[in-house]
Write a protein that holds these residues in place. Structure first.
Motif, mmCIF file in Angstrom:
data_model
loop_
_atom_site.group_PDB
_atom_site.id
_atom_site.type_symbol
_atom_site.label_atom_id
_atom_site.label_comp_id
_atom_site.label_asym_id
_atom_site.label_seq_id
_atom_site.Cartn_x
_atom_site.Cartn_y
_atom_site.Cartn_z
ATOM 1 N N ALA A 31 16.931 13.407 42.150
ATOM 2 C CA ALA A 31 15.632 13.055 41.046
ATOM 3 C C ALA A 31 16.048 13.272 39.706
ATOM 4 C CB ALA A 31 14.696 14.514 41.767
ATOM 5 N N GLY A 32 17.859 13.850 39.719
ATOM 6 C CA GLY A 32 17.940 13.946 37.919
ATOM 7 C C GLY A 32 17.427 15.229 37.509
ATOM 8 N N ASP A 33 16.793 15.624 38.248
ATOM 9 C CA ASP A 33 16.087 17.049 37.607
ATOM 10 C C ASP A 33 17.471 18.649 37.814
ATOM 11 O OD1 ASP A 33 15.915 17.544 40.646
ATOM 12 O OD2 ASP A 33 13.991 17.792 40.665
ATOM 13 N N GLY A 34 18.552 17.611 38.885
ATOM 14 C CA GLY A 34 19.109 19.263 38.956
ATOM 15 C C GLY A 34 18.591 20.641 39.736
ATOM 16 N N ASN A 35 17.782 19.834 40.291
ATOM 17 C CA ASN A 35 17.206 20.516 41.763
ATOM 18 C C ASN A 35 17.650 19.729 42.970
ATOM 19 O OD1 ASN A 35 16.485 23.186 40.175
ATOM 20 N ND2 ASN A 35 14.454 21.920 39.495
ATOM 21 N N HIS A 36 16.828 19.110 43.559
ATOM 22 C CA HIS A 36 16.875 17.663 44.060
ATOM 23 C C HIS A 36 18.329 16.950 44.490
ATOM 24 C CE1 HIS A 36 12.953 18.552 43.299
ATOM 25 N NE2 HIS A 36 13.383 19.282 44.191
ATOM 26 N N TYR A 37 19.805 17.436 45.468
ATOM 27 C CA TYR A 37 20.771 16.737 45.766
ATOM 28 C C TYR A 37 20.307 16.851 47.247
ATOM 29 C CZ TYR A 37 21.788 18.886 41.199
ATOM 30 O OH TYR A 37 22.562 19.272 39.786
ATOM 31 N N SER A 38 22.236 15.426 47.250
ATOM 32 C CA SER A 38 22.325 15.079 48.398
ATOM 33 C C SER A 38 23.945 15.732 48.958
ATOM 34 C CB SER A 38 21.495 13.648 48.615
ATOM 35 O OG SER A 38 22.849 12.909 47.925
ATOM 36 N N ALA A 39 24.305 15.674 49.828
ATOM 37 C CA ALA A 39 25.847 16.368 49.559
ATOM 38 C C ALA A 39 26.398 16.440 50.696
ATOM 39 C CB ALA A 39 25.642 17.615 49.445
ATOM 40 N N THR A 40 27.310 15.071 51.142
ATOM 41 C CA THR A 40 28.362 14.678 51.940
ATOM 42 C C THR A 40 28.997 16.130 52.197
ATOM 43 O OG1 THR A 40 27.450 12.394 52.460
ATOM 44 C CG2 THR A 40 29.182 12.863 53.783
ATOM 45 N N VAL A 41 29.790 15.653 53.420
ATOM 46 C CA VAL A 41 30.783 16.953 52.601
ATOM 47 C C VAL A 41 31.768 16.599 54.620
ATOM 48 C CG1 VAL A 41 31.548 19.336 53.331
ATOM 49 C CG2 VAL A 41 29.357 18.714 52.281
ATOM 50 N N ILE A 42 32.405 16.183 54.445
ATOM 51 C CA ILE A 42 33.825 15.908 55.622
ATOM 52 C C ILE A 42 34.963 16.984 55.759
ATOM 53 C CG2 ILE A 42 34.840 14.056 56.582
ATOM 54 C CD1 ILE A 42 31.901 13.192 55.946
ATOM 55 N N SER A 43 35.243 17.397 56.436
ATOM 56 C CA SER A 43 35.850 18.469 56.637
ATOM 57 C C SER A 43 36.419 18.871 57.945
ATOM 58 C CB SER A 43 35.301 19.963 56.295
ATOM 59 O OG SER A 43 36.313 20.955 56.677
ATOM 60 N N GLU A 44 37.859 18.824 58.499
ATOM 61 C CA GLU A 44 38.425 19.240 59.420
ATOM 62 C C GLU A 44 38.592 19.908 60.151
ATOM 63 O OE1 GLU A 44 40.163 18.862 62.823
ATOM 64 O OE2 GLU A 44 40.313 16.310 61.445
ATOM 65 N N SER A 45 37.651 21.464 58.990
ATOM 66 C CA SER A 45 37.054 22.252 60.155
ATOM 67 C C SER A 45 35.938 22.524 60.915
ATOM 68 C CB SER A 45 37.462 23.629 58.656
ATOM 69 O OG SER A 45 36.404 22.934 57.878
ATOM 70 N N PHE A 46 35.579 21.209 60.283
ATOM 71 C CA PHE A 46 34.225 21.027 61.594
ATOM 72 C C PHE A 46 34.303 20.597 62.525
ATOM 73 C CE2 PHE A 46 31.855 19.942 57.390
ATOM 74 C CZ PHE A 46 31.791 21.125 57.099
ATOM 75 N N ARG A 47 35.408 20.678 63.056
ATOM 76 C CA ARG A 47 35.699 19.541 64.840
ATOM 77 C C ARG A 47 35.858 20.962 65.807
ATOM 78 N NH1 ARG A 47 38.257 15.113 65.769
ATOM 79 N NH2 ARG A 47 38.496 14.798 63.760
ATOM 80 N N GLY A 48 34.822 20.668 66.923
ATOM 81 C CA GLY A 48 33.660 21.294 67.589
ATOM 82 C C GLY A 48 32.982 22.168 67.305
ATOM 83 N N LYS A 49 32.249 22.131 66.437
ATOM 84 C CA LYS A 49 31.551 23.152 65.666
ATOM 85 C C LYS A 49 29.981 22.070 65.855
ATOM 86 C CE LYS A 49 33.699 26.613 62.502
ATOM 87 N NZ LYS A 49 34.605 26.224 62.881
ATOM 88 N N SER A 50 28.897 22.564 66.421
ATOM 89 C CA SER A 50 27.898 22.041 66.352
ATOM 90 C C SER A 50 26.915 21.159 64.607
ATOM 91 C CB SER A 50 26.491 22.485 66.839
ATOM 92 O OG SER A 50 26.026 23.826 66.405
ATOM 93 N N ARG A 51 26.165 20.352 64.559
ATOM 94 C CA ARG A 51 25.609 20.137 63.585
ATOM 95 C C ARG A 51 25.478 21.389 63.046
ATOM 96 N NH1 ARG A 51 27.223 15.437 60.839
ATOM 97 N NH2 ARG A 51 26.908 14.759 63.228
ATOM 98 N N VAL A 52 24.609 22.167 63.048
ATOM 99 C CA VAL A 52 24.529 23.073 63.008
ATOM 100 C C VAL A 52 25.152 24.539 62.449
ATOM 101 C CG1 VAL A 52 22.249 25.414 63.557
ATOM 102 C CG2 VAL A 52 21.889 23.100 64.010
ATOM 103 N N GLN A 53 25.915 24.660 63.071
ATOM 104 C CA GLN A 53 26.923 25.650 62.442
ATOM 105 C C GLN A 53 28.139 25.170 61.620
ATOM 106 O OE1 GLN A 53 29.560 25.285 66.664
ATOM 107 N NE2 GLN A 53 29.510 27.736 66.597
ATOM 108 N N GLN A 54 27.812 23.634 61.117
ATOM 109 C CA GLN A 54 28.577 23.056 60.245
ATOM 110 C C GLN A 54 28.063 22.981 59.014
ATOM 111 O OE1 GLN A 54 29.165 18.712 61.056
ATOM 112 N NE2 GLN A 54 30.234 19.705 62.431
#
Length: 77
Positions: free
Chosen positions: A27-50
């Motif tokens: 939104a350009g306001d510094g309060n509403h962001y999207s983030a994409t995080v890719i990590s090998e440490s997420f392997r085997g974990k559920s989406r909620v755990q990630q």
């Protein structure tokens, strides 16, 4: 008070050193962001755990300084 995208990225990378992180200010306001995080440490974990790992890395900023974060997580292909 708003958060900078680079601060969000730094906090995530501090907690998840191997993460590839992409932050977008929605939104350009510094309060509403999207983030994409890719990590090998997420392997085997559920989406909620990630997502929990990412939110923990933000050290309580969610819902306060950081109002909204649309989050996508995954493992490297």
């Amino acid at each position: 008070m708003a958060m900078e995208a680079r601060d969000i990225e730094s906090m995530i990378k501090e907690a998840i050193p191997d993460a590839a992180v992409t932050i977008q200010d929605l939104a350009g306001d510094g309060n509403h962001y999207s983030a994409t995080v890719i990590s090998e440490s997420f392997r085997g974990k559920s989406r909620v755990q990630q997502h929990q790992i990412v939110y923990q890395s933000l050290k309580g900023q969610m819902g306060g300084v950081l109002h909204a974060l649309a989050l996508q997580t995954g493992v490297p292909e």
